[in-house]
Design an enzyme around this catalytic site. Structure first.
Site, PDB file in Angstrom:
ATOM      1  N   ALA A  62       0.829  -1.201   0.000  1.00 41.60           N
ATOM      2  CA  ALA A  62       0.000   0.000   0.000  1.00 41.60           C
ATOM      3  C   ALA A  62       0.867   1.255   0.000  1.00 41.60           C
ATOM      4  O   ALA A  62       2.016   1.237   0.447  1.00 41.60           O
ATOM      5  CB  ALA A  62      -0.913  -0.002   1.226  1.00 41.60           C
ATOM      6  N   GLY A 107       0.212  -5.288   0.808  1.00 43.11           N
ATOM      7  CA  GLY A 107      -0.910  -5.392  -0.113  1.00 43.11           C
ATOM      8  C   GLY A 107      -0.552  -6.039  -1.437  1.00 43.11           C
ATOM      9  O   GLY A 107      -1.405  -6.652  -2.090  1.00 43.11           O
ATOM     10  N   GLU A 110      -0.736  -9.662  -0.762  1.00 43.05           N
ATOM     11  CA  GLU A 110      -2.154  -9.996  -0.593  1.00 43.05           C
ATOM     12  C   GLU A 110      -2.848 -10.075  -1.953  1.00 43.05           C
ATOM     13  O   GLU A 110      -3.711 -10.940  -2.171  1.00 43.05           O
ATOM     14  CB  GLU A 110      -2.819  -8.972   0.315  1.00 43.05           C
ATOM     15  CG  GLU A 110      -2.369  -9.094   1.771  1.00 43.05           C
ATOM     16  CD  GLU A 110      -2.867  -7.966   2.652  1.00 43.05           C
ATOM     17  OE1 GLU A 110      -3.532  -8.261   3.648  1.00 43.05           O
ATOM     18  OE2 GLU A 110      -2.570  -6.786   2.333  1.00 43.05           O
ATOM     19  N   GLU A 130       3.669  -5.460   7.728  1.00 46.83           N
ATOM     20  CA  GLU A 130       2.839  -4.478   8.431  1.00 46.83           C
ATOM     21  C   GLU A 130       3.170  -4.359   9.917  1.00 46.83           C
ATOM     22  O   GLU A 130       3.059  -3.274  10.496  1.00 46.83           O
ATOM     23  CB  GLU A 130       1.352  -4.837   8.251  1.00 46.83           C
ATOM     24  CG  GLU A 130       0.800  -4.571   6.864  1.00 46.83           C
ATOM     25  CD  GLU A 130       0.990  -5.726   5.908  1.00 46.83           C
ATOM     26  OE1 GLU A 130       0.360  -5.717   4.842  1.00 46.83           O
ATOM     27  OE2 GLU A 130       1.803  -6.653   6.214  1.00 46.83           O
TER      28      GLU A 130
END
Length: 256
Positions: A62, A107, A110, A130
């Site tokens: 992200a 992300g 993911e 994270e």
């Protein structure tokens, strides 16, 4: 366009095109990914390649600057946005492969885990970092990772935030194969060819049966397999496949 969708014969290609930022995901890109996946779902494509532009990254995660200084409701909406986009990818009725040719963090990983398959070049690096920011994965990482590598390994990766290389990713089952080459789209297409010659109906039933096995007791899973197997027998493609076998010819599937 930070998210590009193109078509090449039987393949759709979704490219994250923000190489100057290592293809980091902005919220607008999550919306674009969802729209692109919806477009693929109604297209004639038989498989989808997901990759990132540039030589350094599949997707570095992200865009951290976008995550700062937001209230709790905005944070929740952001997580739901990413989960929704990746859920659409996971539910796509054709096989997809993420080609990890560089960094795949947060992300980005993911996103890759929402694909049917993942392949990686030898220089790939991946992880869910994270925890190092005082956060946890929010786009499905805590749920898809244990389904792929097991609970114990998933806890280690999520709670340490450490980076793993392609060899370790293959060893633990996070990626299916390590591949050689510099063209991620070509690598993805070459990998997917082994799945595109069959009936879409049978392919979807087979994938659903295997995926549902991971979330159900054996007895229930066997009932699901029986139901899906019975449905497969009702298709025109099943009749064609069996007839072609008896007649010693290549079947001509119609995806019906």
């Amino acid at each position: 366009m930070a998210v590009e969708l193109s078509f090449d014969g039987q393949f759709a290609v979704l490219t994250l095109n923000r190489p100057e930022a290592l293809n980091a995901l902005r919220f607008s890109m999550l919306e674009d990914i969802a729209r692109a996946v919806d477009a693929v779902a109604v297209s004639p494509a038989r498989a989808l390649v997901v990759t990132g532009a540039g030589p350094k990254a599949f997707c570095a995660g992200a865009d951290i600057k976008e995550l700062m200084d937001r209230d709790i409701l905005a944070q929740r909406r952001g997580a739901e946005l990413g989960q929704n986009a990746f859920a659409r990818l996971a539910a796509l009725p054709i096989p997809s492969v993420a080609v990890i040719h560089g960094y795949a963090f947060g992300g980005g990983l993911e996103l890759a885990m929402a694909c049917t398959f993942r392949i990686a070049t030898a220089r790939a690096k991946m992880g869910l970092p994270e925890i190092k920011l005082g956060l946890i994965p929010g786009y499905g990482g805590t749920q898809r990772l244990p389904r792929l590598v097991g609970e114990a390994r998933a806890k280690v990766l999520v709670m340490s935030g450490r980076t793993i290389d392609a060899l370790e990713a293959e060893r633990i089952g996070l990626v299916s194969e390590i591949v050689e080459g510099d063209d991620p789209v070509a690598l993805g297409q070459t990998y997917l060819v082994q799945f595109t010659a069959f009936s879409k109906c049978a392919s979807l039933f087979a994938r659903e049966a295997v995926e549902r096995a991971m979330a159900t007791p054996l007895a229930e899973g066997l009932r699901i397999e029986s139901d899906l197997s019975t449905l497969a027998y009702q298709t025109q493609d099943a009749e064609e496949g069996m007839r072609a076998f008896v007649e010693k010819r290549t079947p001509e599937f119609k995806d019906a």
